[in-house]
Design a protein around this motif. Structure first.
Motif, PDB file in Angstrom:
ATOM      1  N   UNK A 337       0.862  -1.174   0.000  1.00 22.46           N
ATOM      2  CA  UNK A 337       0.000   0.000   0.000  1.00 22.46           C
ATOM      3  C   UNK A 337       0.904   1.232   0.000  1.00 22.46           C
ATOM      4  N   UNK A 338       1.162   1.823  -1.172  1.00 20.92           N
ATOM      5  CA  UNK A 338       2.105   2.947  -1.254  1.00 20.92           C
ATOM      6  C   UNK A 338       1.713   4.097  -0.327  1.00 20.92           C
ATOM      7  N   UNK A 339       2.692   4.858   0.161  1.00 16.87           N
ATOM      8  CA  UNK A 339       2.408   5.958   1.092  1.00 16.87           C
ATOM      9  C   UNK A 339       1.447   6.989   0.487  1.00 16.87           C
ATOM     10  N   UNK A 340       0.552   7.481   1.326  1.00 16.25           N
ATOM     11  CA  UNK A 340      -0.418   8.484   0.877  1.00 16.25           C
ATOM     12  C   UNK A 340       0.281   9.739   0.374  1.00 16.25           C
ATOM     13  N   UNK A 341       1.376  10.133   1.058  1.00 11.31           N
ATOM     14  CA  UNK A 341       2.076  11.357   0.658  1.00 11.31           C
ATOM     15  C   UNK A 341       2.555  11.277  -0.788  1.00 11.31           C
ATOM     16  N   UNK A 342       2.994  10.082  -1.214  1.00  9.82           N
ATOM     17  CA  UNK A 342       3.493   9.945  -2.572  1.00  9.82           C
ATOM     18  C   UNK A 342       2.354  10.104  -3.578  1.00  9.82           C
ATOM     19  N   UNK A 343       1.178   9.559  -3.265  1.00 11.01           N
ATOM     20  CA  UNK A 343       0.041   9.714  -4.167  1.00 11.01           C
ATOM     21  C   UNK A 343      -0.346  11.184  -4.295  1.00 11.01           C
ATOM     22  N   UNK A 344      -0.177  11.937  -3.208  1.00 14.40           N
ATOM     23  CA  UNK A 344      -0.478  13.367  -3.243  1.00 14.40           C
ATOM     24  C   UNK A 344       0.502  14.105  -4.143  1.00 14.40           C
ATOM     25  N   UNK A 345       1.751  13.687  -4.139  1.00 15.46           N
ATOM     26  CA  UNK A 345       2.791  14.366  -4.910  1.00 15.46           C
ATOM     27  C   UNK A 345       2.698  14.104  -6.408  1.00 15.46           C
ATOM     28  N   UNK A 346       2.065  12.999  -6.816  1.00 13.37           N
ATOM     29  CA  UNK A 346       1.949  12.693  -8.234  1.00 13.37           C
ATOM     30  C   UNK A 346       3.066  11.793  -8.727  1.00 13.37           C
TER      31      UNK A 346
END
Length: 457
Positions: A337-346
């Motif tokens: 489950x990749x980190x949420x922060x990375x999904x926010x960064x694009x």
């Protein structure tokens, strides 16, 4: 300090530490001296390069002047004709110094090529104002091979506190926000010792504390790790190296995309648990044999020759094809489950650097040719592929840098981004549009994409 014209005499030892100075104007006896405008009215000029300080002898001294309505002993220089200037900080205020501090600066300047750095000298320097220490070390770092111990005079306890705070916040081991770092902002004070360290660290700590909204984590984490990978560890005290190594380790645990760079940074700071770099030298013979299809190890490889790099969680294959293309395929084993922060960064991009190698079999100190490999998100992995012309000479492939979100490549030259768009052969034009069209209007990727479209139709 080396110069372009070694036959010329070396410049006088006493020159401004700061890029701003002000003339001291004579006044009536009993009154504090009045100082003139910054650099005689030309703030854009760097006082350190003014001809008067390179052709005339000056004496290091200090003068009592007014600063913010109060008496202040300021760092100064006096010419043989009695004219004097005081040195100014970034706000245009006189740089405070003690009388013994001015004597210390005089001694350091008289031994500029090999300044003393014994514990007593470092302790004396530490007792002076921070602005004085900053300007001294900044000029020393630019002009000489300054002893690392001199940089220990900076207030590294601020960096230690910020690193420990960020580590605790990433671990979520506190009941509430920890106390802020001493004296608040880290600012630019530490850049003489290490660039891209204090700035990213301060933003990272504040963001983790909850004081910063929106995408930011990927940029600051990657910039901090890049700064640690390029820093001279001996310029940092032991306590600081340990605190930053601990933070790097936690960053690598928090996001596997950062894991390799984080381990490299921690090993470089502490000197323990060395990590094999994701780098490989490819010589000109390798390229020639690949293009000719010459057998290798008893096998015939008509499609080229390959080298493999692996350092968990990163693996890469470097292939030089028969038509002299260098293909690089990279995969990073990701969190389930990749980190949420990375999904926010694009979407992330991996920096790939090709550096020419000198005859001594060492990569040149230059930047080399840079490409940005887009990392697609797949089932349990991040992966990317680029194909670029293989250099004719021996070169090094460097994959050590931490990935950086595409949105934060806003200072990359458009030409470099256009070359990267061409190199990412598996990414379609519609995919590029989806990723780039929503970026800030000033992002250079728009210019790169327009050039890419006009070239490919």
């Amino acid at each position: 300090m080396t110069t372009e014209h070694p036959e010329r005499a070396a410049p006088p030892p006493h020159r401004p530490l700061s890029d701003w100075i002000a003339r001291v104007r004579p006044v009536a006896p009993g009154r504090l001296p009045v100082i003139g405008p910054v650099n005689d009215g030309d703030e854009r000029t760097d006082a350190r390069t003014m001809p008067r300080f390179r052709t005339e002898p000056w004496t290091r001294t200090s003068l009592i002047v007014e600063r913010a309505g109060e008496r202040c002993r300021a760092l100064a220089l006096r010419a043989s004709d009695g004219a004097a200037v005081v040195e100014l900080d970034d706000c245009g205020a006189p740089i405070a110094v003690s009388e013994t501090g001015a004597e210390l600066i005089d001694r350091l300047e008289n031994h500029w090529a090999e300044p003393p750095a014994d514990p007593r000298t470092v302790d004396r320097l530490r007792s002076e104002g921070l602005a004085l220490r900053y300007f001294l070390l900044h000029r020393l770092a630019r002009e000489s091979d300054a002893p690392p111990a001199l940089f220990h005079s900076l207030p590294w306890e601020r960096v230690d506190a910020a690193a420990r705070s960020a580590t605790a916040l990433l671990h979520a081991q506190t009941d509430g926000p920890p106390a802020p770092p001493p004296d608040g902002e880290l600012r630019h004070w530490f850049t003489p010792a290490a660039s891209s360290l204090a700035g990213p660290l301060q933003v990272l700590e504040a963001g983790l504390r909850g004081e910063r909204a929106g995408p930011w984590f990927g940029r600051e984490a990657a910039n901090l790790l890049s700064g640690l990978l390029s820093a001279e560890p001996r310029r940092l005290p032991d306590a600081t190296r340990n605190a930053l190594a601990g933070l790097a380790g936690v960053l690598g645990e928090a996001d596997r995309a950062l894991h390799h760079a984080a381990r490299q940074a921690a090993a470089r700071l502490t000197g323990i648990h060395p990590v094999t770099p994701m780098r490989r030298l490819l010589d000109s013979d390798f390229v020639l044999r690949a293009s000719s299809g010459e057998p290798r190890s008893g096998r015939y490889e008509p499609s080229g020759r390959s080298e493999f790099l692996e350092q968990w969680p990163v693996a890469a294959v470097l292939t030089v094809t028969g038509n002299r293309l260098l293909e690089i395929e990279m995969e990073i084993e990701d969190h389930p489950d990749p980190p949420t922060r990375r999904r926010t960064d694009g979407p992330l991009c991996q920096l790939v650097t090709l550096r020419p190698v000198m005859e001594t079999d060492t990569a040149s100190a230059g930047q080399g040719t840079r490409y940005w490999m887009l990392l697609r998100t797949g089932a349990g992995a991040l992966g990317g592929f680029i194909a670029v012309p293989a250099p004719d000479h021996t070169f090094e492939v460097d994959l050590d840098a931490p990935p950086l979100p595409l949105r934060f490549l806003d200072r990359v030259p458009p030409g470099e981004l256009e070359a990267s768009l061409n190199a990412n052969e598996h990414i379609t034009l519609s995919e590029w549009h989806r990723m780039i069209d929503g970026l800030a209007p000033w992002h250079p990727a728009h210019t790169a994409l327009a050039a890419y479209v006009s070239r490919h139709g």
